[in-house]
Motif scaffolding. Structure first.
Motif, PDB file in Angstrom:
ATOM      1  N   PHE A   1       0.829  -1.208   0.000  1.00 10.70           N
ATOM      2  CA  PHE A   1       0.000   0.000   0.000  1.00 10.70           C
ATOM      3  C   PHE A   1       0.863   1.258   0.000  1.00 10.70           C
ATOM      4  O   PHE A   1       0.580   2.213  -0.725  1.00 10.70           O
ATOM      5  CB  PHE A   1      -0.944   0.015   1.208  1.00 10.70           C
ATOM      6  CG  PHE A   1      -1.833   1.223   1.229  1.00 10.70           C
ATOM      7  CD1 PHE A   1      -2.960   1.276   0.422  1.00 10.70           C
ATOM      8  CD2 PHE A   1      -1.540   2.308   2.032  1.00 10.70           C
ATOM      9  CE1 PHE A   1      -3.781   2.389   0.413  1.00 10.70           C
ATOM     10  CE2 PHE A   1      -2.352   3.432   2.034  1.00 10.70           C
ATOM     11  CZ  PHE A   1      -3.480   3.471   1.228  1.00 10.70           C
ATOM     12  N   LEU A   2       1.923   1.258   0.799  1.00  8.05           N
ATOM     13  CA  LEU A   2       2.837   2.399   0.835  1.00  8.05           C
ATOM     14  C   LEU A   2       3.438   2.653  -0.546  1.00  8.05           C
ATOM     15  O   LEU A   2       3.512   3.796  -0.998  1.00  8.05           O
ATOM     16  CB  LEU A   2       3.960   2.153   1.857  1.00  8.05           C
ATOM     17  CG  LEU A   2       5.068   3.199   1.916  1.00  8.05           C
ATOM     18  CD1 LEU A   2       4.513   4.531   2.412  1.00  8.05           C
ATOM     19  CD2 LEU A   2       6.192   2.703   2.820  1.00  8.05           C
ATOM     20  N   LEU A   3       3.844   1.597  -1.211  1.00  6.65           N
ATOM     21  CA  LEU A   3       4.402   1.724  -2.565  1.00  6.65           C
ATOM     22  C   LEU A   3       3.385   2.350  -3.517  1.00  6.65           C
ATOM     23  O   LEU A   3       3.703   3.270  -4.262  1.00  6.65           O
ATOM     24  CB  LEU A   3       4.857   0.366  -3.088  1.00  6.65           C
ATOM     25  CG  LEU A   3       5.266   0.320  -4.559  1.00  6.65           C
ATOM     26  CD1 LEU A   3       6.527   1.137  -4.782  1.00  6.65           C
ATOM     27  CD2 LEU A   3       5.465  -1.101  -5.006  1.00  6.65           C
ATOM     28  N   MET A   4       2.149   1.856  -3.474  1.00  6.81           N
ATOM     29  CA  MET A   4       1.121   2.391  -4.355  1.00  6.81           C
ATOM     30  C   MET A   4       0.887   3.877  -4.066  1.00  6.81           C
ATOM     31  O   MET A   4       0.807   4.690  -4.991  1.00  6.81           O
ATOM     32  CB  MET A   4      -0.195   1.632  -4.180  1.00  6.81           C
ATOM     33  CG  MET A   4      -1.299   2.140  -5.081  1.00  6.81           C
ATOM     34  SD  MET A   4      -2.934   1.536  -4.657  1.00  6.81           S
ATOM     35  CE  MET A   4      -3.176   2.235  -3.042  1.00  6.81           C
ATOM     36  N   ALA A   5       0.798   4.243  -2.806  1.00  8.62           N
ATOM     37  CA  ALA A   5       0.553   5.640  -2.434  1.00  8.62           C
ATOM     38  C   ALA A   5       1.714   6.543  -2.867  1.00  8.62           C
ATOM     39  O   ALA A   5       1.487   7.634  -3.419  1.00  8.62           O
ATOM     40  CB  ALA A   5       0.328   5.748  -0.933  1.00  8.62           C
ATOM     41  N   MET A   6       2.929   6.089  -2.656  1.00  8.49           N
ATOM     42  CA  MET A   6       4.096   6.893  -3.057  1.00  8.49           C
ATOM     43  C   MET A   6       4.147   7.050  -4.571  1.00  8.49           C
ATOM     44  O   MET A   6       4.437   8.134  -5.084  1.00  8.49           O
ATOM     45  CB  MET A   6       5.394   6.255  -2.549  1.00  8.49           C
ATOM     46  CG  MET A   6       5.583   6.383  -1.069  1.00  8.49           C
ATOM     47  SD  MET A   6       7.177   5.807  -0.393  1.00  8.49           S
ATOM     48  CE  MET A   6       7.799   4.644  -1.530  1.00  8.49           C
ATOM     49  N   ARG A   7       3.872   5.991  -5.278  1.00  5.90           N
ATOM     50  CA  ARG A   7       3.901   6.042  -6.748  1.00  5.90           C
ATOM     51  C   ARG A   7       2.865   7.022  -7.272  1.00  5.90           C
ATOM     52  O   ARG A   7       3.141   7.832  -8.154  1.00  5.90           O
ATOM     53  CB  ARG A   7       3.675   4.640  -7.312  1.00  5.90           C
ATOM     54  CG  ARG A   7       3.761   4.570  -8.826  1.00  5.90           C
ATOM     55  CD  ARG A   7       3.667   3.153  -9.340  1.00  5.90           C
ATOM     56  NE  ARG A   7       2.450   2.470  -9.024  1.00  5.90           N
ATOM     57  CZ  ARG A   7       1.340   2.539  -9.763  1.00  5.90           C
ATOM     58  NH1 ARG A   7       1.301   3.275 -10.840  1.00  5.90           N
ATOM     59  NH2 ARG A   7       0.277   1.857  -9.412  1.00  5.90           N
ATOM     60  N   LEU A   8       1.665   6.990  -6.716  1.00  8.91           N
ATOM     61  CA  LEU A   8       0.614   7.913  -7.142  1.00  8.91           C
ATOM     62  C   LEU A   8       0.988   9.361  -6.852  1.00  8.91           C
ATOM     63  O   LEU A   8       0.819  10.241  -7.690  1.00  8.91           O
ATOM     64  CB  LEU A   8      -0.708   7.576  -6.450  1.00  8.91           C
ATOM     65  CG  LEU A   8      -1.407   6.306  -6.899  1.00  8.91           C
ATOM     66  CD1 LEU A   8      -2.574   5.995  -5.973  1.00  8.91           C
ATOM     67  CD2 LEU A   8      -1.872   6.442  -8.322  1.00  8.91           C
TER      68      LEU A   8
ATOM     69  N   GLY B   1       1.089  15.486 -13.166  1.00 11.58           N
ATOM     70  CA  GLY B   1      -0.351  15.300 -13.113  1.00 11.58           C
ATOM     71  C   GLY B   1      -1.057  16.550 -12.638  1.00 11.58           C
ATOM     72  O   GLY B   1      -0.444  17.589 -12.412  1.00 11.58           O
ATOM     73  N   THR B   2      -2.355  16.414 -12.500  1.00 12.19           N
ATOM     74  CA  THR B   2      -3.177  17.498 -11.974  1.00 12.19           C
ATOM     75  C   THR B   2      -3.967  16.957 -10.790  1.00 12.19           C
ATOM     76  O   THR B   2      -3.962  15.751 -10.531  1.00 12.19           O
ATOM     77  CB  THR B   2      -4.166  18.002 -13.047  1.00 12.19           C
ATOM     78  OG1 THR B   2      -5.049  16.927 -13.386  1.00 12.19           O
ATOM     79  CG2 THR B   2      -3.444  18.496 -14.291  1.00 12.19           C
ATOM     80  N   MET B   3      -4.652  17.847 -10.109  1.00 10.65           N
ATOM     81  CA  MET B   3      -5.448  17.404  -8.964  1.00 10.65           C
ATOM     82  C   MET B   3      -6.565  16.458  -9.409  1.00 10.65           C
ATOM     83  O   MET B   3      -6.863  15.486  -8.715  1.00 10.65           O
ATOM     84  CB  MET B   3      -6.018  18.617  -8.227  1.00 10.65           C
ATOM     85  CG  MET B   3      -6.571  18.291  -6.886  1.00 10.65           C
ATOM     86  SD  MET B   3      -5.258  17.527  -5.913  1.00 10.65           S
ATOM     87  CE  MET B   3      -6.119  17.142  -4.448  1.00 10.65           C
ATOM     88  N   SER B   4      -7.158  16.718 -10.565  1.00  9.63           N
ATOM     89  CA  SER B   4      -8.230  15.831 -11.032  1.00  9.63           C
ATOM     90  C   SER B   4      -7.678  14.450 -11.399  1.00  9.63           C
ATOM     91  O   SER B   4      -8.288  13.432 -11.066  1.00  9.63           O
ATOM     92  CB  SER B   4      -8.997  16.439 -12.203  1.00  9.63           C
ATOM     93  OG  SER B   4      -8.161  16.596 -13.321  1.00  9.63           O
ATOM     94  N   THR B   5      -6.522  14.390 -12.057  1.00  6.38           N
ATOM     95  CA  THR B   5      -5.949  13.076 -12.369  1.00  6.38           C
ATOM     96  C   THR B   5      -5.565  12.349 -11.087  1.00  6.38           C
ATOM     97  O   THR B   5      -5.664  11.126 -11.022  1.00  6.38           O
ATOM     98  CB  THR B   5      -4.726  13.170 -13.301  1.00  6.38           C
ATOM     99  OG1 THR B   5      -3.709  13.951 -12.686  1.00  6.38           O
ATOM    100  CG2 THR B   5      -5.093  13.734 -14.649  1.00  6.38           C
TER     101      THR B   5
END
Length: 185
Positions: A63-70, A78-82
């Motif tokens: 989960f930490l990896l996914m959050a950091m990647r995003l 990116g933008t706030m909407s993406t």
């Protein structure tokens, strides 16, 4: 001393996967998707990293990896909407892939898990779009995105499966994770 070096190895592994996921995501943004009838659709190649993390890491680190990647991918282009679309889609896909993985390899393959993740990512994104638009009619786009999500999920699953079969380190980490999980259960 040993636990310190093991923890350092874990952090380096997470950082390497995160960097790979960010780079794949940024490169993928520059590639035009050939299906003009599905604006915003993409293969989601960075999800290879998510699958690798699900099969080689504890849940919290995955989960930490996914959050950091995003977060990093958004900060780098990116933008706030993406970010909103990606957070909801990725979290829903990640949770679903974790649940599907619990069924075991004899019930669902890595490719199947990835295909389900592709569909759920689209469900998450369309939910955000519906919320922003204030209308559930956006969900009429779901059949097209489901088909593309299955296609993309299968492609990503095949790539991840190939990596696990041909990269010795990943095979070893998957085996070690399975052994560690059996000890806990």
């Amino acid at each position: 001393m040993s636990s310190y070096s093991e923890k350092t190895k874990e952090y380096v592994y997470i950082a390497l996967l995160c960097a790979q996921g960010v780079i794949i995501g940024l490169v993928e943004r520059t590639i035009p998707f050939p299906f003009a009838f599905a604006p915003g659709a993409k293969l989601g190649l960075a999800n290879i990293i998510t699958i690798v993390s699900i099969y080689t890491m504890p849940i919290s680190e995955s989960f930490l990896l996914m959050a950091m990647r995003l977060a990093l991918t958004t900060l780098l282009g990116g933008t706030m909407s993406t970010f909103m679309y990606s957070v909801v889609g990725s979290t829903l896909a990640w949770l679903t892939m974790l649940l599907m993985k619990q069924l075991g390899d004899h019930h669902i393959s890595m490719i199947g898990i990835s295909a389900v993740g592709g569909i759920m990512f689209n469900v998450g994104q369309l939910s955000v779009a519906s919320w922003i638009a204030g209308s559930w009619t956006v969900m009429l786009y779901m059949p097209i995105l489901s088909f593309l999500g299955i296609f993309a999920g299968v492609a990503v699953g095949i790539a991840a499966n190939f990596l696990f079969e041909h990269v010795r380190t990943l095979s070893r980490l998957r085996f070690e994770y399975a052994i560690a999980k059996e000890r806990i259960d």
